[in-house]
Enzyme design. Structure first.
Site, PDB file in Angstrom:
ATOM      1  N   CYS A  93     -21.199  18.510   6.897  1.00 50.51           N
ATOM      2  CA  CYS A  93     -19.964  18.661   6.206  1.00 50.51           C
ATOM      3  C   CYS A  93     -19.971  19.409   4.809  1.00 50.51           C
ATOM      4  CB  CYS A  93     -19.241  17.365   5.967  1.00 50.51           C
ATOM      5  SG  CYS A  93     -17.447  17.389   5.189  1.00 50.51           S
ATOM      6  N   GLY A 207     -16.672  25.084  18.509  1.00 52.14           N
ATOM      7  CA  GLY A 207     -15.773  25.985  19.403  1.00 52.14           C
ATOM      8  C   GLY A 207     -15.482  25.902  20.870  1.00 52.14           C
ATOM      9  N   GLY A 227     -15.163  19.142  19.776  1.00 51.34           N
ATOM     10  CA  GLY A 227     -14.417  18.414  18.467  1.00 51.34           C
ATOM     11  C   GLY A 227     -12.938  18.462  18.807  1.00 51.34           C
TER      12      GLY A 227
END
Length: 326
Positions: A93, A207, A227
């Protein structure tokens, strides 16, 4: 290992809470589900039960944010005692808030510290301790930088499983959202990593928009983590068990999934939960179907009203044309 990383849903801040995971689990028994990232400080010092989850969520992994080995070990032990199936360390992150706490992607520059963190957690738990990271940070984006990181964390920390977000992270100048979109994807680098570290379990993230794409990656890697697509178009999870795990169970229809949420929602409402906190995860269920916009609008306009219950979903479901067997 009692669970597979063949397909997982990524830890996503503000999205993959326990209501979301319960909803996703109705569609797939096999997919590994992750919590949002939870900081060690929140678990150790925060008010409230940050480790609460539903038993139906298994297999479920806790993602931790932190860089103090002792604090991480404390939290990992708590997670194992609560029955989590895996603990994952966030080394990916890029947000400023995370960097100021000295965890997330900036830790890629400190592989020995990451190794110490993993080793400390492994010492106190028997469940897998894994790492989610990027392919590089800022100008440190050579393949050697990535292999040095993986070498040290695996050899000195004992980490046997890495999920690689196949983009580098810019630690300044880009927002977390931009860091998920602007740095180019480099899947071949993750493929090469698996070739060079064939003894490790390597999964990919970034992606991936369909199970067809996931199957392509699985020709080269051990696992795929999806995701945003899994959140925004969650029905793709409904065929995971059949497509990727060989399940013979029939694929559930969307209407059935909605109806299976009713008992859970009623139980949560009785415990003081707010309807909108559950229904927000369901908005994309009819994505690209006739009536999808009306479904979303009805829920968005009504779930927040005081006293709202499952009738909001029942009314929204009536907006989907009856002749559609979905």
């Amino acid at each position: 290992m009692t669970h597979s990383c063949r397909l997982s849903v990524a830890p996503m801040l503000d999205w993959t809470d326990r209501h979301c995971r319960y909803f996703h689990r109705l569609m797939t028994k096999e997919t590994l589900l992750y919590t949002e990232m939870i900081t060690t400080g929140a678990i150790i010092h925060g008010k409230g039960d940050f480790l609460a989850y539903n038993q139906e969520e298994h297999p479920v992994a806790l993602q931790l944010g932190g860089s103090n080995p002792q604090d991480l070990a404390t939290c990992a032990k708590l997670a194992a005692e609560r029955g989590y199936d895996e603990v994952n360390l966030n080394v990916g992150c890029p947000s400023d808030r995370v960097q100021n706490g000295r965890f997330g992607a900036c830790l890629m520059a400190e592989p020995q510290l990451v190794a110490d963190c993993v080793a400390a957690m492994k010492e106190v738990v028997d469940i897998p301790v894994t790492v989610k990271t990027r392919i590089g940070i800022d100008d440190q984006d050579s393949y050697e930088f990535l292999t040095d990181f993986v070498s040290i964390v695996s050899e000195k920390g004992g980490c046997e499983q890495f999920t690689i977000h196949a983009r580098k992270a810019w630690l300044s100048g880009l927002s977390p959202k931009e860091n998920r979109e602007i740095p180019p994807l480099d899947y071949p680098r993750a493929y090469q990593l698996k070739k060079d570290f064939s003894h490790l379990t390597i999964a990919i993230n970034g992606g991936v928009k369909s199970l067809e794409e996931a199957k392509e990656h699985l020709q080269h890697l051990d696992g795929v983590m999806i995701g945003r697509e899994a959140y925004q178009s969650p029905y793709l999870l409904a065929s995971v068990d059949q497509e990727l795990f060989g399940s013979q169970s029939p694929i559930k229809k969307r209407r059935q999934i909605v109806e299976e949420m009713y008992p859970y929602i009623e139980q949560q409402l009785a415990n003081g939960a707010y309807l909108g906190h559950m229904t927000r995860h369901m908005l994309g269920l009819f994505q690209n179907m006739p009536g999808a916009r009306q479904w979303r609008r009805h829920i968005s306009e009504n779930a927040h009203k005081p006293g709202s219950g499952i009738e909001v979903l029942q009314q929204a479901l009536a907006k989907i044309p009856q002749e559609l067997d979905v």
